[in-house]
Design a protein around this motif. Structure first.
Motif, PDB file in Angstrom:
ATOM      1  N   VAL A 125       0.869  -1.170   0.000  1.00 37.77           N
ATOM      2  CA  VAL A 125       0.000   0.000   0.000  1.00 37.77           C
ATOM      3  C   VAL A 125       0.907   1.220   0.000  1.00 37.77           C
ATOM      4  O   VAL A 125       1.789   1.337   0.854  1.00 37.77           O
ATOM      5  CB  VAL A 125      -0.918   0.016   1.249  1.00 37.77           C
ATOM      6  N   GLN A 126       0.719   2.102  -0.969  1.00 42.19           N
ATOM      7  CA  GLN A 126       1.544   3.295  -1.099  1.00 42.19           C
ATOM      8  C   GLN A 126       0.949   4.437  -0.290  1.00 42.19           C
ATOM      9  O   GLN A 126      -0.243   4.696  -0.361  1.00 42.19           O
ATOM     10  CB  GLN A 126       1.613   3.736  -2.569  1.00 42.19           C
ATOM     11  N   LEU A 127       1.797   5.121   0.487  1.00 44.34           N
ATOM     12  CA  LEU A 127       1.391   6.319   1.223  1.00 44.34           C
ATOM     13  C   LEU A 127       2.454   7.375   0.951  1.00 44.34           C
ATOM     14  O   LEU A 127       3.635   7.155   1.244  1.00 44.34           O
ATOM     15  CB  LEU A 127       1.269   6.053   2.719  1.00 44.34           C
ATOM     16  N   THR A 128       2.037   8.500   0.362  1.00 44.50           N
ATOM     17  CA  THR A 128       2.971   9.566   0.009  1.00 44.50           C
ATOM     18  C   THR A 128       2.687  10.786   0.871  1.00 44.50           C
ATOM     19  O   THR A 128       1.543  11.206   1.005  1.00 44.50           O
ATOM     20  CB  THR A 128       2.835   9.933  -1.483  1.00 44.50           C
ATOM     21  N   GLU A 143      -7.743   8.751   2.220  1.00 47.36           N
ATOM     22  CA  GLU A 143      -8.560   7.637   2.712  1.00 47.36           C
ATOM     23  C   GLU A 143      -7.895   6.326   2.306  1.00 47.36           C
ATOM     24  O   GLU A 143      -7.657   6.081   1.136  1.00 47.36           O
ATOM     25  CB  GLU A 143      -9.974   7.704   2.142  1.00 47.36           C
ATOM     26  N   LEU A 144      -7.586   5.516   3.290  1.00 48.04           N
ATOM     27  CA  LEU A 144      -7.013   4.194   3.048  1.00 48.04           C
ATOM     28  C   LEU A 144      -8.055   3.130   3.355  1.00 48.04           C
ATOM     29  O   LEU A 144      -8.755   3.209   4.357  1.00 48.04           O
ATOM     30  CB  LEU A 144      -5.801   3.959   3.954  1.00 48.04           C
ATOM     31  N   TYR A 150     -11.125   4.123  11.412  1.00 47.01           N
ATOM     32  CA  TYR A 150     -10.127   4.694  12.296  1.00 47.01           C
ATOM     33  C   TYR A 150      -9.559   5.949  11.640  1.00 47.01           C
ATOM     34  O   TYR A 150      -9.806   6.204  10.456  1.00 47.01           O
ATOM     35  CB  TYR A 150      -8.992   3.687  12.546  1.00 47.01           C
ATOM     36  N   THR A 151      -8.781   6.690  12.382  1.00 45.12           N
ATOM     37  CA  THR A 151      -8.086   7.821  11.799  1.00 45.12           C
ATOM     38  C   THR A 151      -6.590   7.529  11.761  1.00 45.12           C
ATOM     39  O   THR A 151      -6.077   6.751  12.555  1.00 45.12           O
ATOM     40  CB  THR A 151      -8.313   9.116  12.612  1.00 45.12           C
ATOM     41  N   LEU A 199      -9.017   5.791   7.832  1.00 45.71           N
ATOM     42  CA  LEU A 199      -8.554   4.424   7.607  1.00 45.71           C
ATOM     43  C   LEU A 199      -9.730   3.485   7.830  1.00 45.71           C
ATOM     44  O   LEU A 199     -10.268   3.409   8.932  1.00 45.71           O
ATOM     45  CB  LEU A 199      -7.411   4.093   8.572  1.00 45.71           C
ATOM     46  N   THR A 200     -10.128   2.802   6.778  1.00 45.87           N
ATOM     47  CA  THR A 200     -11.237   1.852   6.869  1.00 45.87           C
ATOM     48  C   THR A 200     -10.675   0.438   6.729  1.00 45.87           C
ATOM     49  O   THR A 200     -10.036   0.115   5.731  1.00 45.87           O
ATOM     50  CB  THR A 200     -12.279   2.103   5.759  1.00 45.87           C
ATOM     51  N   LEU A 201     -10.892  -0.364   7.754  1.00 45.48           N
ATOM     52  CA  LEU A 201     -10.472  -1.764   7.728  1.00 45.48           C
ATOM     53  C   LEU A 201     -11.717  -2.614   7.504  1.00 45.48           C
ATOM     54  O   LEU A 201     -12.669  -2.555   8.263  1.00 45.48           O
ATOM     55  CB  LEU A 201      -9.780  -2.134   9.036  1.00 45.48           C
TER      56      LEU A 201
END
Length: 156
Positions: free
Chosen positions: A43-46, A60-61, A130-131, A148-150
């Motif tokens: 998962v890419q986070l920039t 939003e992940l 979650y945040t 953040l949605t799981l």
């Protein structure tokens, strides 16, 4: 009898080493892991900077709950940034990290070096919303907050 015993020990050690070497070679011949197994989807986070404040993309992940994930982090700003995700970055959930990321004492965050990259392999927690946040160390009064949605990965 003493000499016979020392030869037996030497022979046993040799056999043990040969068995271990054979097992190591056999492990290298195993087929690659199957899709859908314990593979860690990257998962890419920039992280960028906007008016001195950190900003994370995507904002939003959406990740599978109770699963192994590889979070690939790139900080494109000229400041160190604290990446937070309560509960998720706790030691018990982090499988491995490397590169320009350092676990911080709060146990819920990672510090990402300026213009740095790194990977955090982790086990996500249960389903829910979650945040997560990104905060530049030079603009702590302007934290970025993302969602953040799981989701449950098992089909229903």
């Amino acid at each position: 009898m003493m000499r016979h015993l020392s030869l037996a020990r030497g022979g046993l050690a040799g056999l043990l080493l040969a068995a271990l070497a054979g097992a190591a070679l056999a492990a290298n011949d195993l087929p690659p892991p199957k899709a859908g197994g314990d593979a860690m989807p990257p998962v890419q986070l920039t992280i960028t900077s906007e008016n001195g404040a950190a900003k994370c993309e995507p904002a939003e992940l959406r990740l599978p709950a109770n699963s192994n994930v590889a979070l690939e982090v790139t900080n494109r700003s000229s400041a160190r940034v604290t990446l937070t995700a309560p509960q998720i970055f706790q030691n018990k959930n982090v499988l491995h990290h490397d590169g320009d990321v350092v676990h911080v004492a709060s146990n819920d965050a990672y510090l990402v070096k300026e213009n740095g990259t790194g990977e955090i392999r982790l086990r996500t927690i249960g389903p829910g919303e979650y945040t997560f946040g990104c905060t530049s160390v030079t603009a702590q009064s302007k934290p970025f907050e993302g969602k953040l949605t799981l989701v449950d990965p098992t089909p229903r």
